[in-house]
Design a protein around this motif. Structure first.
Motif, PDB file in Angstrom:
ATOM      1  N   GLN A 426      32.957  -8.740 -11.112  1.00  0.00           N
ATOM      2  CA  GLN A 426      34.017  -7.787 -11.424  1.00  0.00           C
ATOM      3  C   GLN A 426      34.745  -7.326 -10.160  1.00  0.00           C
ATOM      4  O   GLN A 426      35.955  -7.092 -10.186  1.00  0.00           O
ATOM      5  CB  GLN A 426      33.427  -6.581 -12.164  1.00  0.00           C
ATOM      6  N   PHE A 427      34.016  -7.194  -9.078  1.00  0.00           N
ATOM      7  CA  PHE A 427      34.663  -6.796  -7.826  1.00  0.00           C
ATOM      8  C   PHE A 427      35.660  -7.852  -7.382  1.00  0.00           C
ATOM      9  O   PHE A 427      36.766  -7.532  -6.943  1.00  0.00           O
ATOM     10  CB  PHE A 427      33.607  -6.577  -6.741  1.00  0.00           C
ATOM     11  N   GLN A 428      35.267  -9.114  -7.503  1.00  0.00           N
ATOM     12  CA  GLN A 428      36.178 -10.200  -7.138  1.00  0.00           C
ATOM     13  C   GLN A 428      37.410 -10.192  -8.053  1.00  0.00           C
ATOM     14  O   GLN A 428      38.543 -10.429  -7.600  1.00  0.00           O
ATOM     15  CB  GLN A 428      35.450 -11.543  -7.248  1.00  0.00           C
ATOM     16  N   LYS A 429      37.199  -9.881  -9.324  1.00  0.00           N
ATOM     17  CA  LYS A 429      38.296  -9.865 -10.289  1.00  0.00           C
ATOM     18  C   LYS A 429      39.297  -8.750  -9.999  1.00  0.00           C
ATOM     19  O   LYS A 429      40.513  -8.967  -9.999  1.00  0.00           O
ATOM     20  CB  LYS A 429      37.719  -9.694 -11.703  1.00  0.00           C
ATOM     21  N   TRP A 430      38.800  -7.540  -9.716  1.00  0.00           N
ATOM     22  CA  TRP A 430      39.674  -6.380  -9.599  1.00  0.00           C
ATOM     23  C   TRP A 430      40.099  -6.079  -8.167  1.00  0.00           C
ATOM     24  O   TRP A 430      41.222  -5.600  -7.943  1.00  0.00           O
ATOM     25  CB  TRP A 430      38.988  -5.142 -10.184  1.00  0.00           C
ATOM     26  N   LEU A 431      39.232  -6.336  -7.210  1.00  0.00           N
ATOM     27  CA  LEU A 431      39.526  -5.922  -5.835  1.00  0.00           C
ATOM     28  C   LEU A 431      39.404  -7.052  -4.816  1.00  0.00           C
ATOM     29  O   LEU A 431      39.443  -6.809  -3.608  1.00  0.00           O
ATOM     30  CB  LEU A 431      38.573  -4.782  -5.429  1.00  0.00           C
ATOM     31  N   ALA A 506      41.158  -0.079  -8.946  1.00  0.00           N
ATOM     32  CA  ALA A 506      42.215  -1.068  -8.705  1.00  0.00           C
ATOM     33  C   ALA A 506      43.551  -0.599  -9.261  1.00  0.00           C
ATOM     34  O   ALA A 506      44.604  -0.785  -8.630  1.00  0.00           O
ATOM     35  CB  ALA A 506      41.816  -2.402  -9.333  1.00  0.00           C
ATOM     36  N   SER A 507      43.535   0.018 -10.439  1.00  0.00           N
ATOM     37  CA  SER A 507      44.766   0.518 -11.045  1.00  0.00           C
ATOM     38  C   SER A 507      45.389   1.613 -10.195  1.00  0.00           C
ATOM     39  O   SER A 507      46.607   1.658 -10.003  1.00  0.00           O
ATOM     40  CB  SER A 507      44.471   1.041 -12.454  1.00  0.00           C
ATOM     41  N   ALA A 508      44.544   2.514  -9.658  1.00  0.00           N
ATOM     42  CA  ALA A 508      45.054   3.601  -8.811  1.00  0.00           C
ATOM     43  C   ALA A 508      45.664   3.049  -7.531  1.00  0.00           C
ATOM     44  O   ALA A 508      46.716   3.513  -7.075  1.00  0.00           O
ATOM     45  CB  ALA A 508      43.932   4.577  -8.490  1.00  0.00           C
ATOM     46  N   VAL A 509      45.012   2.055  -6.940  1.00  0.00           N
ATOM     47  CA  VAL A 509      45.541   1.455  -5.711  1.00  0.00           C
ATOM     48  C   VAL A 509      46.883   0.782  -5.973  1.00  0.00           C
ATOM     49  O   VAL A 509      47.836   0.924  -5.193  1.00  0.00           O
ATOM     50  CB  VAL A 509      44.523   0.438  -5.134  1.00  0.00           C
ATOM     51  N   LYS A 510      46.964   0.058  -7.075  1.00  0.00           N
ATOM     52  CA  LYS A 510      48.222  -0.621  -7.421  1.00  0.00           C
ATOM     53  C   LYS A 510      49.345   0.383  -7.623  1.00  0.00           C
ATOM     54  O   LYS A 510      50.475   0.197  -7.153  1.00  0.00           O
ATOM     55  CB  LYS A 510      48.013  -1.450  -8.686  1.00  0.00           C
TER      56      LYS A 510
END
Length: 545
Positions: A426-431, A506-510
């Motif tokens: 999941q980390f690879q997927k999102w970040l 990830a959403s917040a960073v984007k």
């Protein structure tokens, strides 16, 4: 006797309590005084209310009958005092409920409270230097490190999956030890720890951690913090040198600062703590290490470095404090033997805790001391808080000897292995676009290295917005200048929660990146390591042992 009437306890009829009742236990009436009894009672109740020291939940006043019986005076006297307080606005009568403290007390009370508060804030207390030496700058509610209410997904390191703990088994064993030993467990216990627990721990360490110890070398303590503090107090005088890993667990640094040690941070390379060159005058009295799984970098100390460290401690008349951090949770094979098992010189003090294996609030840990240090450490431990709860010690002893401990460790290792693999995916997927995830063979956390240093303020801001409180690696550094990174925990959360947390971050960073809001954080970027883009510090070959 001077005629004073002290509060007497007399039987009162049982009655249904809607709320907690103020007791007015400190009321003292003097029959020899010229002041009428009702005025004395009125004045003392008023003073207690004006002090503001009562619990706001205990707002119901005892009935005139109960208070009259308690104080040994007539009900009309109590009623006269209550009537005056009602007129003054301190009490209020509620139909069919009784008499209560007024919701809004008179202005005289509010004024007194403000003055008292102002006086407290103006006073600056003088505290001992040992307190000011610590790096802990928290205050107020920041000091409440426990989790209140349902835990949220924070992805911070150091939290086990307490919801998987076999509470029913633990409670059954607790009932059994209480039934067997009864009042014995309610008395003062040994400062060394219950003998059954020390035997169980010694057997486990010898069989599964490669230790070399006997039960009489074990001292039961209240967790890793107390273990470190007991050793530091026993071995370090103010100004003595102590070595510590850099980066390091913050509270280990605070312990050494608290006892007045001269702290020398030592870098970490791929084999563990770097010994390097050291003059006789700066020889460490105590060396704190986490050889099984260094926190936070995750390095496992090599056999070569372990032997060299023991030889160094013996040659300099120092001691090694081994924190066997995360040793049970190794995912590419069996746990490695502990450092203490290699020690033939009596220089290693082994420490362990049940906080990560079972649950943190148990507050049980242990020391395995060289024979010559055992009595000294027992004396220091006795000064701290005499002993750990005997009931919990007896229950833990049964939990270990009846096989539940090993079963729990095995089950949790399997669960954490599954969550670990899922976190990596999941980390690879999102970040994955932002980080390189460092995967080590053990432990319940990861270090994620930022690919672009300019993204650091962006992620600091995203932490504040989402509550995903992964720590920046620089938080754990003393002198080390490492590339920017974050430390993520995964053990305490289900797969669904892990995905939710990473997606949220990830959403917040984007979103922040789209609005150019990353620079709003007050966090300062640390310089990259000047020698290399790798996270390993530059160390001369002749300094590595």
């Amino acid at each position: 006797m001077n005629g004073a009437i002290y509060g007497r306890t007399v039987p009162v009829p049982k009655q249904r309590r809607r709320r907690l009742v103020m007791s007015f236990e400190m009321v003292r009436l003097d029959r020899a005084s010229s002041e009428p009894l009702y005025q004395q009672l009125c004045r003392q109740i008023r003073e207690e209310l004006e002090s503001g020291s009562f619990d706001s939940s205990a707002s119901r006043v005892p009935s005139s009958r109960v208070l009259a019986a308690t104080l040994g005076i007539s009900r009309p006297t109590v009623n006269q005092a209550f009537s005056k307080l009602v007129e003054e606005g301190y009490l209020q009568v509620r139909k069919r409920s009784g008499i209560f403290v007024a919701d809004h007390l008179p202005a005289t009370f509010l004024k007194a409270a403000r003055l008292a508060t102002g006086a407290r804030t103006e006073h600056s207390p003088r505290v001992a230097q040992r307190v000011t030496r610590m790096t802990d700058s928290r205050s107020g509610r920041q000091l409440d490190v426990g989790i209140g209410g349902p835990p949220s997904v924070t992805l911070i390191a150091g939290l086990p999956a307490v919801d998987e703990f076999p509470i029913a088994v633990w409670e059954r064993l607790r009932e059994q030890v209480l039934a067997k030993k009864g009042a014995h467990l309610l008395r003062y216990a040994s400062s060394r720890g219950e003998i059954e627990l020390r035997k169980a721990i010694a057997a486990y360490l010898c069989d599964f951690r490669g230790a070399n110890c006997r039960p009489d070398q074990i001292v039961v303590v209240g967790g890793m913090q107390q273990a470190m503090l007991a050793c530091a107090l026993a071995l370090i005088n103010e100004g003595d040198v102590a070595w510590i890993e850099d980066p390091v667990f913050l509270q280990a640094r605070n312990v050494l600062a608290f006892v007045g040690a001269k702290i020398i941070p030592r870098p970490i390379d791929r084999e563990g703590l770097v010994i390097g060159k050291c003059s006789r005058q700066n020889s460490p009295r105590l060396i704190l290490v986490t050889p099984s799984h260094q926190f936070p970098l995750g390095v496992t100390m090599s056999l070569r470095r372990r032997k060299a460290l023991i030889e160094f401690a013996e040659s300099r008349d120092g001691y090694i404090l081994e924190d066997d951090y995360d040793s049970e949770f190794r995912f590419d094979g069996p746990p490695l033997p502990c450092l203490q098992g290699l020690d033939n010189a009596g220089r290693v003090i082994y420490t362990g805790t049940m906080s990560k294996i079972l649950y943190p609030s148990l507050r049980l840990g242990f020391l395995v001391a060289p024979p010559q240090l055992v009595d000294t450490l027992v004396k220091v431990r006795a000064v701290m808080d005499q002993h750990s709860p005997a009931i919990d010690q007896a229950t833990l002893a049964r939990f270990i000897t009846e096989g539940f401990f090993l079963s729990h460790v095995k089950r949790m290792r399997e669960l954490y292995a599954q969550r670990r693999v899922f976190f990596i995916e999941q980390f690879q997927k999102w970040l994955g676009d932002y980080f390189d995830l460092e995967v080590t063979p053990a432990g319940l956390h990861f270090v994620a290295w930022l690919r672009r240093g300019e993204d650091l303020p962006l992620f600091m801001r995203a932490r504040e917005q989402t509550g995903i409180w992964s720590r920046p690696l620089s938080f754990f550094c003393i002198k080390a200048q490492l590339d920017p990174a974050f430390v993520f925990g995964f053990a305490a959360w289900s797969q669904a929660q892990i995905e939710q947390g990473l997606a949220k971050l990830a959403s917040a960073v984007k979103r922040l990146k789209q609005h150019g809001a990353g620079n709003g954080s007050s966090f300062q970027i640390h310089r990259f390591s000047p020698a290399t883009t790798s996270y390993w510090p530059s160390i001369a070959a002749d300094e590595i042992h």
